[in-house]
Design a protein around this motif. Structure first.
Motif, PDB file in Angstrom:
ATOM      1  N   LYS A 124      27.229  39.812  84.806  1.00  0.00           N
ATOM      2  CA  LYS A 124      26.564  41.120  84.832  1.00  0.00           C
ATOM      3  C   LYS A 124      27.615  42.211  84.680  1.00  0.00           C
ATOM      4  CE  LYS A 124      22.582  39.783  87.635  1.00  0.00           C
ATOM      5  NZ  LYS A 124      21.812  40.051  88.891  1.00  0.00           N
ATOM      6  N   ARG A 125      27.316  43.218  83.853  1.00  0.00           N
ATOM      7  CA  ARG A 125      28.273  44.289  83.605  1.00  0.00           C
ATOM      8  C   ARG A 125      27.568  45.638  83.491  1.00  0.00           C
ATOM      9  NH1 ARG A 125      32.450  41.592  79.118  1.00  0.00           N
ATOM     10  NH2 ARG A 125      33.435  40.185  80.619  1.00  0.00           N
ATOM     11  N   THR A 126      28.324  46.658  83.833  1.00  0.00           N
ATOM     12  CA  THR A 126      27.890  48.023  83.563  1.00  0.00           C
ATOM     13  C   THR A 126      28.584  48.455  82.283  1.00  0.00           C
ATOM     14  OG1 THR A 126      27.651  48.497  85.922  1.00  0.00           O
ATOM     15  CG2 THR A 126      27.818  50.384  84.426  1.00  0.00           C
ATOM     16  N   PHE A 127      27.824  48.627  81.213  1.00  0.00           N
ATOM     17  CA  PHE A 127      28.398  48.860  79.900  1.00  0.00           C
ATOM     18  C   PHE A 127      28.795  50.318  79.690  1.00  0.00           C
ATOM     19  CE2 PHE A 127      25.514  45.184  79.179  1.00  0.00           C
ATOM     20  CZ  PHE A 127      26.508  44.252  78.933  1.00  0.00           C
ATOM     21  N   THR A 128      29.754  50.501  78.791  1.00  0.00           N
ATOM     22  CA  THR A 128      30.189  51.833  78.382  1.00  0.00           C
ATOM     23  C   THR A 128      29.463  52.201  77.096  1.00  0.00           C
ATOM     24  OG1 THR A 128      32.378  51.391  79.292  1.00  0.00           O
ATOM     25  CG2 THR A 128      32.187  53.269  77.797  1.00  0.00           C
ATOM     26  N   ARG A 129      28.892  53.391  77.031  1.00  0.00           N
ATOM     27  CA  ARG A 129      28.198  53.821  75.819  1.00  0.00           C
ATOM     28  C   ARG A 129      28.564  55.264  75.503  1.00  0.00           C
ATOM     29  NH1 ARG A 129      24.021  50.667  78.411  1.00  0.00           N
ATOM     30  NH2 ARG A 129      23.517  48.833  77.175  1.00  0.00           N
ATOM     31  N   GLY A 130      28.546  55.580  74.221  1.00  0.00           N
ATOM     32  CA  GLY A 130      28.828  56.939  73.785  1.00  0.00           C
ATOM     33  C   GLY A 130      28.547  57.058  72.302  1.00  0.00           C
ATOM     34  N   GLU A 131      27.952  58.148  71.902  1.00  0.00           N
ATOM     35  CA  GLU A 131      27.493  58.303  70.515  1.00  0.00           C
ATOM     36  C   GLU A 131      28.618  58.114  69.506  1.00  0.00           C
ATOM     37  OE1 GLU A 131      25.839  62.066  68.131  1.00  0.00           O
ATOM     38  OE2 GLU A 131      24.451  61.343  69.670  1.00  0.00           O
ATOM     39  N   ASN A 132      29.793  58.647  69.794  1.00  0.00           N
ATOM     40  CA  ASN A 132      30.911  58.557  68.859  1.00  0.00           C
ATOM     41  C   ASN A 132      31.983  57.565  69.305  1.00  0.00           C
ATOM     42  OD1 ASN A 132      29.935  60.516  66.973  1.00  0.00           O
ATOM     43  ND2 ASN A 132      30.525  62.123  68.407  1.00  0.00           N
ATOM     44  N   LEU A 133      31.694  56.811  70.368  1.00  0.00           N
ATOM     45  CA  LEU A 133      32.657  55.822  70.851  1.00  0.00           C
ATOM     46  C   LEU A 133      32.496  54.499  70.109  1.00  0.00           C
ATOM     47  CD1 LEU A 133      32.517  56.325  74.737  1.00  0.00           C
ATOM     48  CD2 LEU A 133      34.139  57.316  73.097  1.00  0.00           C
ATOM     49  N   ASN A 153      27.675  44.631  69.885  1.00  0.00           N
ATOM     50  CA  ASN A 153      27.774  45.680  68.874  1.00  0.00           C
ATOM     51  C   ASN A 153      28.720  46.787  69.341  1.00  0.00           C
ATOM     52  OD1 ASN A 153      25.679  44.680  67.003  1.00  0.00           O
ATOM     53  ND2 ASN A 153      24.268  45.177  68.656  1.00  0.00           N
ATOM     54  N   PRO A 154      29.736  47.109  68.537  1.00  0.00           N
ATOM     55  CA  PRO A 154      30.652  48.183  68.944  1.00  0.00           C
ATOM     56  C   PRO A 154      30.065  49.578  68.796  1.00  0.00           C
ATOM     57  CG  PRO A 154      31.300  47.272  66.820  1.00  0.00           C
ATOM     58  CD  PRO A 154      30.185  46.410  67.325  1.00  0.00           C
ATOM     59  N   ILE A 155      29.084  49.729  67.901  1.00  0.00           N
ATOM     60  CA  ILE A 155      28.407  51.016  67.706  1.00  0.00           C
ATOM     61  C   ILE A 155      26.921  50.760  67.513  1.00  0.00           C
ATOM     62  CG2 ILE A 155      30.435  52.115  66.635  1.00  0.00           C
ATOM     63  CD1 ILE A 155      28.962  51.779  63.908  1.00  0.00           C
TER      64      ILE A 155
END
Length: 219
Positions: A58-67, A109-111
């Motif tokens: 289980k993980r808390t993912f990092t997300r960002g429109e331009n990341l 998926n990286p983006i």
């Protein structure tokens, strides 16, 4: 932590194998104590190794429109400008992540964006750190176009131990950042090809986590 669906068959086969060799030892070599204990320890170690390989923590993912988020767990082994001849046919910034057998082997998926290109290539099983593995090993190539128009290519590459690449995407799919796009069984590598000038936040030999570590930023 759960077990990834790609591990169910491998785990079932390993249990069957362990049962058979333990039954043989108990039936044919019951009076050889050292052999029995060796098989017990080997069986336990094998089962633990198979379980950890197919783990899905289980993980808390990092997300960002331009990341751009790392698509896999492992170690960064390449950061360099290179010629990409399958799709772009020009210079790109390549970042490669080596996944050892002890890493989580889920690919993410990286983006976010639309899959503009997908192709599976059968091939060899050279060691994943061999430069020729990018073009000669069993592999898949995926190109996702970000909503700002920037295309990002990522490639699953089988390693010396890997014999099966799994993918969950096809051309035309809309994909979401950090969601699973595939899985590679045992040692392997993921290459990412970015537009020149992309800001990369990683260093060589850095250990990264898929879906968590920020690889870079799209301009």
């Amino acid at each position: 932590m759960t077990i990834h669906k790609e591990g169910y068959t491998s785990i079932a086969l390993s249990i069957l194998f362990i049962f058979i060799i333990n039954a043989i030892v108990e039936y044919r070599f019951a009076d050889i104590a050292w052999l029995r204990w060796f098989i017990y320890i080997f069986s336990f170690a094998l089962f633990v190794i198979i379980l950890q390989f197919f783990r899905n923590p289980k993980r808390t993912f990092t997300r960002g429109e331009n990341l751009i988020i790392c698509p896999a767990d492992g170690k960064v082994v390449v950061i360099e400008e290179t010629q990409e001849d399958e799709y772009f046919k020009d210079k790109r910034l390549q970042v490669s992540i080596f996944m050892s057998p002890v890493n989580v082997h889920i690919n993410r998926n990286p983006i976010s964006g639309v899959v503009k290109f997908f192709k599976y290539h059968p091939g060899k099983y050279l060691a994943a750190w061999n430069p020729k593995s990018s073009t000669e090993n069993e592999r898949t190539t995926v190109v996702v176009e970000h909503k700002n128009g920037a295309p990002v290519l990522f490639r699953q590459i089988a390693g010396a131990l890997a014999r099966r690449i799994v993918w969950y995407v096809k051309e035309g799919d809309k994909v979401v950042q950090t969601e699973q796009f595939g899985f590679i069984k045992f040692g392997s590598r993921v290459d990412i090809f970015l537009p020149l000038g992309t800001k990369v936040n990683l260093e060589l030999n850095q250990v990264v986590k898929g879906g968590i570590t920020v690889l870079g930023e799209l301009s």
